[in-house]
Design a protein around this motif. Structure first.
Motif, PDB file in Angstrom:
ATOM      1  N   SER A 134       0.836  -1.210   0.000  1.00  0.00           N
ATOM      2  CA  SER A 134       0.000   0.000   0.000  1.00  0.00           C
ATOM      3  C   SER A 134       0.865   1.251   0.000  1.00  0.00           C
ATOM      4  CB  SER A 134      -0.915   0.014   1.225  1.00  0.00           C
ATOM      5  OG  SER A 134      -1.777  -1.095   1.185  1.00  0.00           O
ATOM      6  N   ASP A 142      -5.713  -1.757  -4.758  1.00  0.00           N
ATOM      7  CA  ASP A 142      -5.035  -2.251  -3.559  1.00  0.00           C
ATOM      8  C   ASP A 142      -5.838  -3.388  -2.942  1.00  0.00           C
ATOM      9  OD1 ASP A 142      -3.544  -2.632  -1.326  1.00  0.00           O
ATOM     10  OD2 ASP A 142      -3.640  -0.553  -0.606  1.00  0.00           O
ATOM     11  N   GLU A 143      -5.495  -4.610  -3.297  1.00  0.00           N
ATOM     12  CA  GLU A 143      -6.183  -5.808  -2.814  1.00  0.00           C
ATOM     13  C   GLU A 143      -7.701  -5.693  -2.941  1.00  0.00           C
ATOM     14  OE1 GLU A 143      -4.460  -7.876   0.350  1.00  0.00           O
ATOM     15  OE2 GLU A 143      -3.071  -6.269   0.899  1.00  0.00           O
TER      16      GLU A 143
HETATM   17 MG   LIG Z   1      -2.093  -2.742   2.299  1.00  0.00          MG
END
Ligand SMILES: [Mg+2]
Ligand SMILES: Nc1ncnc2c1ncn2[C@@H]1O[C@H](COP(=O)(O)OP(=O)(O)O)[C@@H](O)[C@H]1O
Lengths: 277, 419
Positions: free
Chosen positions: A80, A210-211
């Motif tokens: 991140s 992000d994921e």
């Molecule tokens: Mg993360």
């Protein structure tokens, strides 16, 4: 056929189709934009606070126009953080982050925010939506911060709302009764697809995720990815996709284990090498 | 500007807590403005109790005490002044008119004022307004009485009703001048001054009812019937105080000196305006305290808003990160929170003002009847606008605290959210 196997089957089919497409698909979109990589990192060093250890130390990383890059890495490895640097929310203490040929560290905060609004779409892991805005308003949010995204969305569908509807429909969110619901009444998967529509509206050159699939069931993951890939290809956006779930890596043009390239904190990272793609 | 729209929608989303916050601000603002308004109205009505009178003359005491008993009918004089001194003052060449005042008796809780017909002609209140009769006329007969508006209203009297005056301020059966009843000859129009609460009779009538009462109680055999009284010389020997009007105001100080230096008797002459402002400065302390307290109530209302915004902030970290991700600048995050505080305060102010006028419209009659205070439904005064602006500024300042926190938070968090 159970859903999971159906999903796998579809992905397999789709992977083949993608291989055929990569030759032409991205090339069409890239042709209109200036050449050169979307992202070029060099000698990047980043720590959150002066008294904390370095989180990221990357010698170099490039992402081509329209490329779909998968970045894997265990939780806490700085994924991140890297995305925040690419989005220009943070700047490295050393090194350079170039996006679309623009060195972000050379811009002031306001210019970076403007740059992000214009050129970057961002999808979070979850809770992507602003609870007090309608689905449509959530999708249109980037257009409120960037005239360029507005113009590009209009160029595509004539009207902003029409473009939002088009994207939502492409992401399987066409049902009219659905759109009038408050965003909090949507399932996680639906929320993530609304978030994807928001990230995609106005065709930004770079999509950062992000994921985004970690809250989804595994069969839903691949369906979501398929839609995301389709849309990225249609708008010619490059996609940087981060996840700790390496099973998705095969669907991307390229994958990268952050642990392997990140020299920061190698003392701890060495003991548990990031899973190879 | 997308930020204002976002602030509005976000407030709407939290409308229940927002409404509570808004209400507490509105109530506190209504209180603040109400106090301010009653304060200025009270001051104005206080200052307008007496006008057109150049000097008030009484026995030597304090100026405030003299003002209190002569004009406000509060408290009792320690001494009277002699009829002779009064006559001498009235005979001074600079004196245009005099009005004698004789106090001491009461009627069912209202003071009885013995005076002359000059009272109805020369007494002025509220920048020179004269007394007018709602019904009837000034006293003509010895046993005629003229009632203030409030006396007539409270006791339900009409013209020609018979009333009995009591000796002293208390109303005790054995101390009534029951053998000499009065007739209501006139009822004055409302003035919003102590005049409304007085029963007016002639000086001669005061003399008549006190024949045989020299010891403070009726002496058997010495009291008189109305018929007997009518045949007697009823010139008073003493009065309580006098109002004096001069031919020229320039003479005021010379006349005041002359009276204060009067040889035969210890007299005091005061300028009503001076005595009024002296008295008001005593009251002003309490009045200021009231305003300060209501100022603190507003502060409490604003702190309520601060609490609500700060509590909301932690839940909204995610929202702020989303806004940053689509290109919102940190100052826009700041503006979003400040905007909410500003909107809440503004709406609170607006509701507060509406509330105030609603209460005023509903309460005017009550306040006027109870306290003789007439609250006019006028537009906001400059001072009230200043108060509103101050509240708005305070709201802005209070909003800055969570906004600054949000700003710092969104800079520190970036797009990674660590909860
Ligand atoms: Mg993360
Ligand atoms: N806003 C922040 N401020 C300070 N430290 C942070 C912040 N965000 C992340 N970190 C730290 O940086 C490291 C990497 O975190 P992160 O990039 O979120 O990892 P990942 O996304 O791979 O799970 C962690 O040690 C984390 O504590």
């Amino acid at each position: 056929m159970p859903a999971r196997r159906l999903g796998r089957h579809l992905v397999a089919q789709w992977t083949r189709a993608r291989a055929a497409l990569t030759a032409t698909g991205p090339a069409v979109a890239v042709a209109a934009a200036p050449v050169g990589p979307v992202v070029a990192l060099r000698d990047l060093r980043f720590r959150w606070r002066p008294d904390e250890p370095e989180v990221l130390a990357l010698d170099q990383l490039q992402v081509a126009r329209g490329e779909h890059l998968f970045i894997a890495g265990p939780s806490g490895s700085g994924k991140s953080t890297l995305l925040g640097l690419l989005a220009g929310v943070n700047v490295p203490q050393q090194g350079s982050v170039q996006v679309l040929g623009q060195a972000l560290e050379g811009l002031d905060g306001a210019a970076r925010d403007r740059f992000r609004a214009r050129h970057i779409g961002y999808i979070f892991q979850m809770f992507n939506l602003i609870p007090y805005l309608s689905i449509l308003d959530n999708v249109l949010l980037p257009c409120r911060f960037s005239a360029r995204r507005r113009a590009r969305a209009r160029a595509r569908s004539g009207r902003l709302v029409a473009e939002a509807h088009r994207l939502l429909a492409h992401l399987d969110l066409a049902a009219p009764d659905l759109l009038s619901r408050p965003v909090t009444a949507l399932s996680v998967g639906q929320q993530q697809r609304v978030a994807a529509a928001r990230a995609l509206i106005g065709a930004p050159e770079l999509l950062i995720a992000d994921e985004p699939t970690s809250a989804l069931d595994s069969d839903r993951r691949q369906a979501f990815l398929r839609l995301l890939f389709d849309e990225c290809r249609a708008s010619g956006s490059a996609l940087i996709f981060v996840s700790h779930d390496t099973s998705l890596a095969g669907l991307f043009d390229r994958s990268l284990a952050l642990g392997a390239v990140n020299q920061a904190g190698s003392a701890t990272a060495a003991g548990r090498p990031a899973p190879a793609a | 500007m997308p930020i204002l729209r976002l602030a509005l929608l976000s407030l709407w989303n939290r409308r229940f807590t927002a409404l509570l916050t808004l209400l507490s601000i509105a109530l506190s603002v209504a209180l603040l403005l109400g106090v301010e308004r009653v304060r200025t109205e009270a001051r104005a009505s206080f200052a307008s109790t007496i006008s057109g009178t150049d000097l008030i003359v009484g026995a030597r005491s304090g100026p405030i005490q003299l003002l209190l008993y002569a004009v406000f009918r509060i408290g009792n004089p320690t001494n009277n002044i002699s009829w002779q001194s009064y006559q001498e003052i009235a005979a001074q060449p600079q004196v245009a008119w005099t009005v004698p005042l004789s106090l001491g008796d009461s009627h069912r809780g209202f003071r009885v004022l013995g005076t002359s017909l000059d009272y109805f002609e020369h007494y002025r209140y509220a920048r020179g307004r004269a007394l007018t009769f709602a019904r009837g006329q000034p006293f003509a007969d010895l046993y005629d009485a003229v009632l203030g508006a409030e006396v007539a209203r409270a006791l339900g009297y009409r013209l020609d009703d018979a009333i009995v005056i009591a000796h002293g301020a208390g109303d005790v059966t054995f101390a009534r001048h029951a053998d000499q009843p009065f007739r209501v000859a006139g009822i004055l129009a409302r003035t919003g001054t102590p005049v409304d609460r007085a029963v007016h009779v002639s000086l001669a009538a005061i003399e008549a009812i006190h024949i045989g009462w020299e010891g403070g109680a009726p002496m058997p055999g010495r009291t008189v019937t109305p018929d007997q009284a009518r045949r007697m010389d009823l010139t008073p020997t003493q009065i309580t105080a006098a109002l004096v009007g001069l031919k020229s105001r320039i003479a005021t100080f010379a006349m005041q000196r002359w009276i204060n230096a009067y040889r035969e008797e210890a007299l005091l002459a005061v300028l009503p305006g001076v005595a009024l402002s002296e008295l008001w400065s005593l009251v002003a302390v309490a009045e200021q305290a009231l305003l300060i307290v209501s100022g603190f109530v507003v502060l409490v209302g604003l702190i309520g808003m601060l609490t609500a915004l700060l509590i909301g902030l932690d839940e909204r970290r995610r929202e702020l990160a989303i806004l940053r991700s689509v290109g919102a600048r940190p100052w826009q995050v700041l503006a979003l929170i400040i905007g909410e505080a500003l909107l809440l305060t503004l709406l609170g102010l607006l509701t507060g003002v509406v509330l105030l006028y609603g209460l005023l419209a509903a309460g005017t009659v009550l306040v006027e009847g109870r306290f003789g205070l007439y609250l006019e439904l006028r537009v906001l005064s400059a001072q009230e606008w200043r108060l509103l602006t101050a509240v708005l500024a305070a709201g802005l300042l209070v909003g800055f605290i969570p906004a600054w926190r949000a700003y710092r938070m969104s800079l520190a968090d970036g797009l990674s959210l660590r909860v």
